[in-house]
Design an enzyme around this catalytic site. Structure first.
Site, mmCIF file in Angstrom:
data_model
loop_
_atom_site.group_PDB
_atom_site.id
_atom_site.type_symbol
_atom_site.label_atom_id
_atom_site.label_comp_id
_atom_site.label_asym_id
_atom_site.label_seq_id
_atom_site.Cartn_x
_atom_site.Cartn_y
_atom_site.Cartn_z
ATOM 1 N N HIS A 41 7.793 27.859 29.200
ATOM 2 C CA HIS A 41 8.682 27.429 28.131
ATOM 3 C C HIS A 41 8.688 26.151 28.145
ATOM 4 O O HIS A 41 9.650 25.161 28.599
ATOM 5 C CB HIS A 41 10.014 27.698 29.121
ATOM 6 N N GLU B 3 6.106 27.819 23.047
ATOM 7 C CA GLU B 3 6.089 28.355 24.447
ATOM 8 C C GLU B 3 5.048 29.843 24.314
ATOM 9 O O GLU B 3 5.416 30.783 24.011
ATOM 10 C CB GLU B 3 7.427 29.032 24.651
HETATM 11 O O1 TA6 Z 1 12.619 30.745 24.357
HETATM 12 C C1 TA6 Z 1 13.597 30.736 23.592
HETATM 13 C C2 TA6 Z 1 14.894 31.335 24.307
HETATM 14 O O2 TA6 Z 1 14.699 32.382 24.713
HETATM 15 C C3 TA6 Z 1 16.246 30.961 23.541
HETATM 16 O O3 TA6 Z 1 16.760 32.136 22.984
HETATM 17 C C4 TA6 Z 1 17.253 30.308 24.555
HETATM 18 O O4 TA6 Z 1 17.803 31.365 25.134
HETATM 19 C C5 TA6 Z 1 16.091 29.541 25.318
HETATM 20 O O5 TA6 Z 1 15.014 30.472 25.617
HETATM 21 C C6 TA6 Z 1 16.868 28.994 26.467
HETATM 22 O O6 TA6 Z 1 17.033 29.890 27.487
HETATM 23 P P1 TA6 Z 1 17.854 29.587 28.733
HETATM 24 O O7 TA6 Z 1 18.011 30.593 29.577
HETATM 25 O O8 TA6 Z 1 16.984 28.590 29.524
HETATM 26 O O9 TA6 Z 1 19.105 29.098 28.411
#
Ligand code: TA6
Length: 299
Positions: free
Chosen positions: A167, A273
């Protein structure tokens, strides 16, 4: 000293330049890379390449808002029956890994391995036997992360089904950055208001994808190599076994509602990501799957 072990983290310093050059910091919590400093090929000044929110928890109380969180065994809210008890994005990013070993330390760079196995907390949420190794390698202008997933079950154990993703919070001006090549790819827009719309694929027509508005796009069967470019910089992302890629930036619309997002933090990064998040990897007992990314500073 290329590898410095602290109580809560491991610090990598490029052997050629010591503490004047490229470096990386990996929290044992979540095996989260929370800093990667590297010069561009035309400068000597190492620059922070990742975004970590000023409000991020770095004490293990919650997943880090920034850096490179490791998402495993599920991406987003769990959908697989064996993931039913897991939190959003799984358990890899909110458990303490152990420092395993120094994998490489030479003129080319330095590499360390962190490991995670079932602990009582994980076993309450996930009962499939597994072993994870996370290898981080720092070169002068590159950082790579490899996730090794082993199904340690007996031969009679069913295949392990999982998703995995890096991520990446890449530091860049959110309103001037573009990601390519995503043209022609099918993607799912998670900003859509209804579940039906979020489950309906769209076709990407843009040459360079921007995040000037709230963006949360899951591209499937993507090329595996991406250029993240802005007026004063560029980072290439190359991957192995990560067939999908997510592009996310909440902008103020969604970012202001994120408790550990610093004010205006959404203006300072783009999440690109790479992952295997549409469908599941099916890993037979005794086998190992490896997903890799190499981040290279081009400008
Ligand atoms: O990767 C994008 C995502 O899935 C978004 O939908 C948002 O939720 C982001 O990840 C961050 O997620 P988190 O659980 O770290 O707040």
């Amino acid at each position: 000293m290329p590898v410095v072990q602290k109580v809560d983290r491991v610090i990598l310093q490029h052997p050629k330049t010591g503490n004047q050059g490229s470096s990386a910091e990996i929290l044992l919590y979540g095996a989260t890379v929370v800093s990667w400093k590297a010069p561009s090929p035309t400068s000597n000044e190492p620059v922070e390449r990742l975004f970590v929110s000023g409000k991020a928890a770095l004490d293990g109380s919650k997943p880090v808002r920034g850096g490179i969180p490791v998402v495993f065994p599920c991406f987003g809210a769990p959908t697989h029956p064996t993931h039913a008890k897991l939190p959003q994005h799984g358990f890899a990013r909110n458990n303490v890994w152990t420092f395993n070993s120094i994998v490489m330390d030479n003129e080319a760079g330095v590499s360390v391995k962190l490991s995670l196995g079932p602990n009582p907390t994980i076993q309450q949420q996930y009962d499939h036997p597994f072993h994870l190794d996370f290898v981080v390698t720092l070169a002068e202008h590159q950082l790579s992360t490899d996730l090794h997933v082993k199904n340690t079950g007996l031969s009679t154990t069913p295949p392990m089904e999982f998703q995995a993703l890096f991520h990446n919070y890449i530091r860049a001006p959110a309103n001037d950055v573009r990601v390519s090549p995503l043209t022609g790819l099918s993607f799912y827009d998670k900003t859509e208001a209804t579940e039906e719309a979020r489950a309906t694929s769209k076709m990407e027509t843009r040459e360079g994808v921007d995040v000037t508005k709230f963006t949360d796009s899951v591209y499937e069967n993507a090329p595996g190599r991406y250029d993240v470019v802005w007026p004063s910089g560029a980072i290439e992302v190359r991957t192995i076994n990560m067939k999908d890629v997510v592009v996310w930036n909440p902008q103020e619309e969604a970012g202001a509602k994120i408790g550990d997002m610093e004010t205006g933090g959404w203006e300072k990064y783009i999440c690109v990501e790479p992952g295997y998040v549409r469908g599941y990897v099916k890993l037979p007992a005794g086998e190992t799957w490896v997903g890799q990314q190499v981040l290279t500073v081009k400008v």
